[in-house]
Design a protein around this motif. Structure first.
Motif, mmCIF file in Angstrom:
data_model
loop_
_atom_site.group_PDB
_atom_site.id
_atom_site.type_symbol
_atom_site.label_atom_id
_atom_site.label_comp_id
_atom_site.label_asym_id
_atom_site.label_seq_id
_atom_site.Cartn_x
_atom_site.Cartn_y
_atom_site.Cartn_z
ATOM 1 N N GLN A 70 51.634 30.925 35.116
ATOM 2 C CA GLN A 70 50.221 30.551 35.156
ATOM 3 C C GLN A 70 49.790 30.215 36.572
ATOM 4 O OE1 GLN A 70 49.277 27.055 32.848
ATOM 5 N NE2 GLN A 70 47.088 27.460 32.871
ATOM 6 N N SER A 71 50.598 29.447 37.273
ATOM 7 C CA SER A 71 50.263 29.043 38.637
ATOM 8 C C SER A 71 50.341 30.215 39.613
ATOM 9 C CB SER A 71 51.209 27.926 39.085
ATOM 10 O OG SER A 71 50.990 27.575 40.434
ATOM 11 N N ALA A 72 51.366 31.063 39.456
ATOM 12 C CA ALA A 72 51.589 32.144 40.420
ATOM 13 C C ALA A 72 50.553 33.255 40.298
ATOM 14 C CB ALA A 72 52.993 32.717 40.239
ATOM 15 N N LEU A 73 50.127 33.564 39.079
ATOM 16 C CA LEU A 73 49.240 34.713 38.868
ATOM 17 C C LEU A 73 47.843 34.310 38.405
ATOM 18 C CD1 LEU A 73 51.715 37.271 37.230
ATOM 19 C CD2 LEU A 73 51.162 36.939 39.639
ATOM 20 N N ASP A 74 47.522 33.027 38.502
ATOM 21 C CA ASP A 74 46.163 32.524 38.230
ATOM 22 C C ASP A 74 45.673 32.820 36.811
ATOM 23 O OD1 ASP A 74 45.859 31.481 40.826
ATOM 24 O OD2 ASP A 74 45.279 33.439 41.603
ATOM 25 N N PHE A 75 46.543 32.575 35.829
ATOM 26 C CA PHE A 75 46.118 32.644 34.443
ATOM 27 C C PHE A 75 45.400 31.350 34.070
ATOM 28 C CE2 PHE A 75 49.515 35.823 34.064
ATOM 29 C CZ PHE A 75 48.983 36.716 33.138
ATOM 30 N N THR A 127 44.128 29.654 28.266
ATOM 31 C CA THR A 127 43.860 30.524 27.120
ATOM 32 C C THR A 127 44.363 31.944 27.364
ATOM 33 O OG1 THR A 127 41.623 30.833 28.002
ATOM 34 C CG2 THR A 127 41.896 29.219 26.236
ATOM 35 N N SER A 128 44.124 32.493 28.551
ATOM 36 C CA SER A 128 44.592 33.855 28.829
ATOM 37 C C SER A 128 46.111 33.916 28.977
ATOM 38 C CB SER A 128 43.931 34.404 30.093
ATOM 39 O OG SER A 128 44.299 33.656 31.242
ATOM 40 N N LEU A 129 46.746 32.776 29.261
ATOM 41 C CA LEU A 129 48.203 32.740 29.406
ATOM 42 C C LEU A 129 48.904 33.162 28.110
ATOM 43 C CD1 LEU A 129 50.547 31.904 31.343
ATOM 44 C CD2 LEU A 129 50.413 29.626 30.320
ATOM 45 N N SER A 130 48.254 32.947 26.976
ATOM 46 C CA SER A 130 48.875 33.308 25.705
ATOM 47 C C SER A 130 49.136 34.807 25.609
ATOM 48 C CB SER A 130 48.000 32.869 24.533
ATOM 49 O OG SER A 130 46.738 33.516 24.564
ATOM 50 N N TRP A 131 48.441 35.607 26.416
ATOM 51 C CA TRP A 131 48.680 37.047 26.394
ATOM 52 C C TRP A 131 50.061 37.401 26.924
ATOM 53 C CZ3 TRP A 131 46.488 40.496 23.569
ATOM 54 C CH2 TRP A 131 45.160 40.363 23.194
ATOM 55 N N VAL A 132 50.657 36.543 27.742
ATOM 56 C CA VAL A 132 52.017 36.801 28.215
ATOM 57 C C VAL A 132 52.972 36.871 27.024
ATOM 58 C CG1 VAL A 132 53.907 35.952 29.664
ATOM 59 C CG2 VAL A 132 51.533 35.695 30.424
ATOM 60 N N GLY A 191 57.566 44.055 35.326
ATOM 61 C CA GLY A 191 57.043 42.706 35.106
ATOM 62 C C GLY A 191 57.488 41.747 36.196
ATOM 63 N N GLY A 192 58.741 41.840 36.594
ATOM 64 C CA GLY A 192 59.234 40.970 37.654
ATOM 65 C C GLY A 192 58.570 41.233 38.989
ATOM 66 N N LEU A 193 58.122 42.481 39.204
ATOM 67 C CA LEU A 193 57.465 42.850 40.455
ATOM 68 C C LEU A 193 55.951 42.663 40.411
ATOM 69 C CD1 LEU A 193 59.422 46.152 41.209
ATOM 70 C CD2 LEU A 193 59.746 43.926 42.321
ATOM 71 N N ALA A 194 55.404 42.254 39.266
ATOM 72 C CA ALA A 194 53.954 42.163 39.085
ATOM 73 C C ALA A 194 53.315 41.255 40.130
ATOM 74 C CB ALA A 194 53.636 41.650 37.689
ATOM 75 N N GLN A 195 52.191 41.705 40.663
ATOM 76 C CA GLN A 195 51.464 40.941 41.674
ATOM 77 C C GLN A 195 50.175 40.325 41.150
ATOM 78 O OE1 GLN A 195 52.832 40.443 44.835
ATOM 79 N NE2 GLN A 195 54.540 41.366 43.701
ATOM 80 N N ASN A 196 49.809 40.673 39.920
ATOM 81 C CA ASN A 196 48.624 40.070 39.319
ATOM 82 C C ASN A 196 48.813 40.023 37.807
ATOM 83 O OD1 ASN A 196 47.623 42.658 38.188
ATOM 84 N ND2 ASN A 196 47.215 43.177 40.326
ATOM 85 N N SER A 197 47.894 39.375 37.140
ATOM 86 C CA SER A 197 48.036 39.160 35.704
ATOM 87 C C SER A 197 47.993 40.477 34.915
ATOM 88 C CB SER A 197 46.931 38.224 35.203
ATOM 89 O OG SER A 197 45.645 38.759 35.483
ATOM 90 N N GLY A 198 47.139 41.414 35.330
ATOM 91 C CA GLY A 198 47.041 42.679 34.621
ATOM 92 C C GLY A 198 48.342 43.457 34.644
ATOM 93 N N GLN A 199 49.005 43.485 35.798
ATOM 94 C CA GLN A 199 50.282 44.186 35.907
ATOM 95 C C GLN A 199 51.340 43.548 35.019
ATOM 96 O OE1 GLN A 199 51.276 44.241 40.071
ATOM 97 N NE2 GLN A 199 49.547 45.576 40.624
ATOM 98 N N LEU A 200 51.368 42.225 34.984
ATOM 99 C CA LEU A 200 52.359 41.540 34.155
ATOM 100 C C LEU A 200 52.121 41.817 32.673
ATOM 101 C CD1 LEU A 200 54.751 39.620 33.809
ATOM 102 C CD2 LEU A 200 53.126 37.716 33.796
ATOM 103 N N LEU A 201 50.864 41.765 32.235
ATOM 104 C CA LEU A 201 50.573 41.984 30.824
ATOM 105 C C LEU A 201 50.892 43.413 30.407
ATOM 106 C CD1 LEU A 201 47.254 39.977 30.332
ATOM 107 C CD2 LEU A 201 49.608 39.253 29.922
ATOM 108 N N ALA A 202 50.624 44.374 31.273
ATOM 109 C CA ALA A 202 50.971 45.760 30.963
ATOM 110 C C ALA A 202 52.489 45.911 30.824
ATOM 111 C CB ALA A 202 50.439 46.686 32.054
ATOM 112 N N ALA A 203 53.225 45.256 31.715
ATOM 113 C CA ALA A 203 54.688 45.320 31.643
ATOM 114 C C ALA A 203 55.207 44.647 30.383
ATOM 115 C CB ALA A 203 55.293 44.669 32.886
#
Length: 515
Positions: free
Chosen positions: A50-55, A58-63, A105-117
């Protein structure tokens, strides 16, 4: 197709002195462990993600939801793929897809990349996990060898959560949150390399893929979950919220229509015709919502309010896994005498008591005084339920449909967890906004000019005002989670009807549900 292909049910690797059964079981169990622990290992890292990717909270639940929705939505399709295309090759493909997604996912630089992974991870898990279970049936001969293999598989499924809690704490505290995803890469690659060396290919069975059913159900559930989370952020009258709910209704209705007309549906709807089994799926749906919510919100609370480190958080949750195992053991021993219904009712009520107790948490709460007792009661109730639900899901099911019946239980677990978490997040968002409206004026009246300027720049309340907001939202979420467990108890009382003559047939079970 090679003439050396095994017939269904025939062992493929356990003949002769050069038997590789042990290695085969190690490979299969390692895959299941990797898939199962992925949920809890990521849960521990949520505050850092949440802190690293600015979730937002509420949006954090998508992880969590991005993984569980694709996993649950495609689980039955993944099992079908193994039957049609060959289980070993599909297993390896699922593992490699999981590895690739973990790396991305480990290389994700933003929230969208992480959620896609995370969504791609769910696809890989949905392919690998049911195929891993099916490989046991074609790798080990029927009897003690196969029973031991199934026992190991079940133990890994049950213990994976506890291992994930510890591993997540260690990786986040000693390395970085990204390693909760990177750790899957070497493990998965070893599994993929070892599989063709110790496991033979299974026979292919003709059939077709119900892509339309899989797509409409998965996308429909994504729209439904998105609608709830959008409502938490922007309100129930928001246009996109309403569009999401409308799309969910249309897609899920289309899914039911497709499944009713399909000759080989991904979801055999006739399984819901049995009253006990339909009730079992409903109970699992409600309880999964509660347990996903408990882990999600307590992780945020103990790290953000109680200032627990990731490792300490993992250790704090270990009693959950231990007591679930104790409850499952007790239920397994007593089920032949009392039947599953008393354990379903009692277990759901115990879970409701634990969650109701958690609603009393505030910023002055302590782990020993306010958290440990409730989670022990909750966990005992869940242990009672897991064994009972598994047995009821496969009772009175023809042998050729037992896999689909147990698979449906796993689907309801994943989908129920995602849907329930989105509803709890909606409640959290509403309650925390209301509390923020109360805390912000208090903060501004007590803050220094520098503190006011920082708040105007970031929009973030500092502790203890932020702790009050989070705690208020978490307590509200636990109220709804407790309601879910009460619903489970009511369904168990009304729907589950097992005659004394049925108990003997139920004695052979005992494994809890998979991931």
């Amino acid at each position: 197709m090679s003439t050396s292909q095994p017939t269904p049910g025939q062992a493929t690797t356990d003949k002769g002195p050069g038997s590789r059964n042990g290695l085969a079981l190690l490979v299969i169990a390692s895959c299941q462990l990797m898939v199962v622990l992925d949920i809890t290992i990521v849960n521990i890292a949520l505050p850092h993600i949440q802190s690293a990717l600015d979730f937002s909270t509420t949006s954090l639940s998508w992880v969590v939801n991005a993984y569980t929705l694709t996993f649950g939505g495609l689980l039955l399709l993944g099992g079908r793929a193994g039957d049609i295309l060959g289980r070993r090759r599909v297993f390896i493909f699922g593992v490699l897809l999981f590895v690739l997604a973990s790396l991305l996912g480990g290389l994700a630089q933003n929230s969208g990349q992480l959620l896609a992974a995370r969504a791609l991870q769910g696809v890989g898990g949905a392919i690998a996990s049911p195929t891993a279970l099916a490989l046991i049936a074609t790798t080990f001969t029927e009897g003690p060898a196969r029973n031991r293999a199934f026992g190991v598989f079940a133990a890994v499924s049950a213990g994976g959560g506890a291992i994930g809690l510890l591993a997540g704490g260690v990786l986040v505290e000693w390395l970085d949150w990204r390693w909760v995803l990177f750790v899957n890469v070497p493990i998965g690659l070893l599994i993929a390399v070892a599989t063709p060396r110790v496991i033979k290919e299974s026979e292919r069975h003709p059939g077709h893929f119900d892509f339309t059913g899989a797509l409409t159900s998965t996308v429909g559930m994504v729209c439904l979950v998105y609608g709830f989370i959008r409502a938490a952020q922007d309100g129930w009258s928001d246009a996109l919220t309403l569009v999401s709910f409308a799309a969910a209704v249309v897609l899920l209705a289309l899914f039911i229509l497709v499944e009713r007309r399909s000759r080989q549906p991904i979801t055999p709807l006739h399984m819901f015709a049995d009253r006990n089994r339909a009730g079992t799926y409903g109970i699992m749906l409600s309880l999964a919502a509660a347990i996903f919510g408990m882990f999600f919100f307590l992780t945020l609370f103990v790290q953000n309010v109680l200032d627990f480190s990731p490792l300490k958080t993992g250790l704090a949750f270990l009693p959950v896994s231990a007591v679930i195992a104790v409850g499952a053991g007790m239920a397994s021993q007593l089920l032949p005498k009392y039947g599953p219904k008393p354990f379903m009712v009692t277990g759901s009520i115990l879970a409701a008591i634990g969650l109701s107790w958690l609603t009393l948490t505030d910023i002055d709460s302590t782990y020993l005084g306010s958290i440990l007792g409730p989670i022990l009661i909750f966990s005992l109730g869940m242990g009672f339920n897991f064994v009972s639900l598994t047995l009821m899901a496969v009772s009175n099911v023809p042998t050729h449909e037992s896999g689909a019946a147990s698979g449906m239980l796993n689907v309801t677990q994943q989908v129920g967890g995602s849907l329930g978490l989105s509803i709890l997040v909606t409640m959290y968002g509403t309650a925390s906004r209301n509390e923020a409206d109360t805390q912000i004026p208090r903060f501004l009246s007590a803050a220094s000019p520098a503190e006011r300027a920082k708040f105007e720049q970031t929009g973030q309340l500092p502790p203890p005002w932020a702790d009050e907001v989070l705690t208020s939202g978490v307590s509200a979420a636990f109220i709804v989670a407790a309601v879910f467990t009460v619903v489970a108890a009511i369904v168990a009382i009304i729907a589950i009807q097992v005659r004394p003559s049925d108990l003997e047939r139920l004695q052979g079970g005992g494994m809890g549900p998979g991931p």
